[in-house]
Design a protein around this motif. Structure first.
Motif: not given
Ligand SMILES: N[C@@H](CCC(=O)N[C@@H](CS)C(=O)NCC(=O)O)C(=O)O
Length: 201
Positions: A80-88, A145-151
């Motif tokens: 679960l990402p620690a960063d608030r935006y990545e968690r969103a 295409e632009q990202n390795e994973f979803f968050a």
């Protein structure tokens, strides 16, 4: 903990995969929708929505909904990402999975492969699930295409989306048409502690 589980369900695979990766010991109790066990009164008394998966904590409290179980298990872990935006973003893709992906990609596989669902496999239903499932795969492909994973890095969002995407071929979807999705499936499988859908403790 007890996981009320169904061996060939992608929704049930999600918590199984995360618990395997986290090294959490649990007891699995098979409650299969194929045989109507999810609708048995003793199970419905525990989960009025009559579905698996459901997690029962050691103190007897229960959590239903696969993605809610993932979020419970993932708290304070790398999943679960620690960063608030990545968690969103992780929440965004979990909601996407339940509203725009699973109802078409999982359901089409069930319509085509579960004998008890064959009566529901009308041409209209098959056409609708094919069209909307392909739309979901297209959305995923564009992101990947632009990202390795979803968050950010590997997270619960990848687990939730992997569960039914990796078996989408059984539902008649052509994954070759989505090369970024196909490459992401391999990255998910290469993440430490990955176990296949058939894994059980
Ligand atoms: N939104 C739920 C969906 C769970 C679900 O669809 N479970 C199926 C098995 S994959 C089920 O229990 N079906 C019961 C039935 O059809 O009687 C989740 O994500 O946990």
């Amino acid at each position: 903990m007890i996981l009320y589980d169904m061996a060939d369900s992608g929704n049930c695979y999600k918590p199984r995969l995360l618990m395997a990766k986290l090294g959490i010991a649990f007891t699995r109790v098979e409650v299969s929708s194929h045989t109507g066990e999810t609708r048995r009164p003793d199970y419905v008394a525990k989960n009025p929505n009559a579905m698996v998966p459901m997690l029962e904590l050691d103190d007897g409290r229960r959590i239903a909904e696969s993605n809610a179980i993932l979020l419970y298990l993932a708290e304070d872990t790398r999943f679960l990402p620690a960063d608030r935006y990545e968690r969103a973003l992780a929440y965004q893709w979990l909601f996407f999975e339940q509203y725009s992906h699973e109802p078409y990609i999982a359901v089409r596989k069930a319509l085509l492969t579960f004998p008890e669902r064959a009566k529901d496999a009308t041409p209209e239903r098959l056409a609708q699930t094919l069209e909307r499932g392909n739309k979901a795969l297209g959305v995923m492909n564009k992101h990947l295409e632009q990202n390795e994973f979803f968050a950010g890095s590997y997270s619960v969002a990848d687990i939730a989306l992997y569960a039914y995407t990796h078996t989408a071929g059984m539902g008649g979807f052509q994954l070759d048409a989505y090369p970024a999705v196909a490459a992401w499936l391999k990255r998910v499988e290469a993440d430490k502690g990955h176990v296949p859908i058939g894994w059980a403790p």
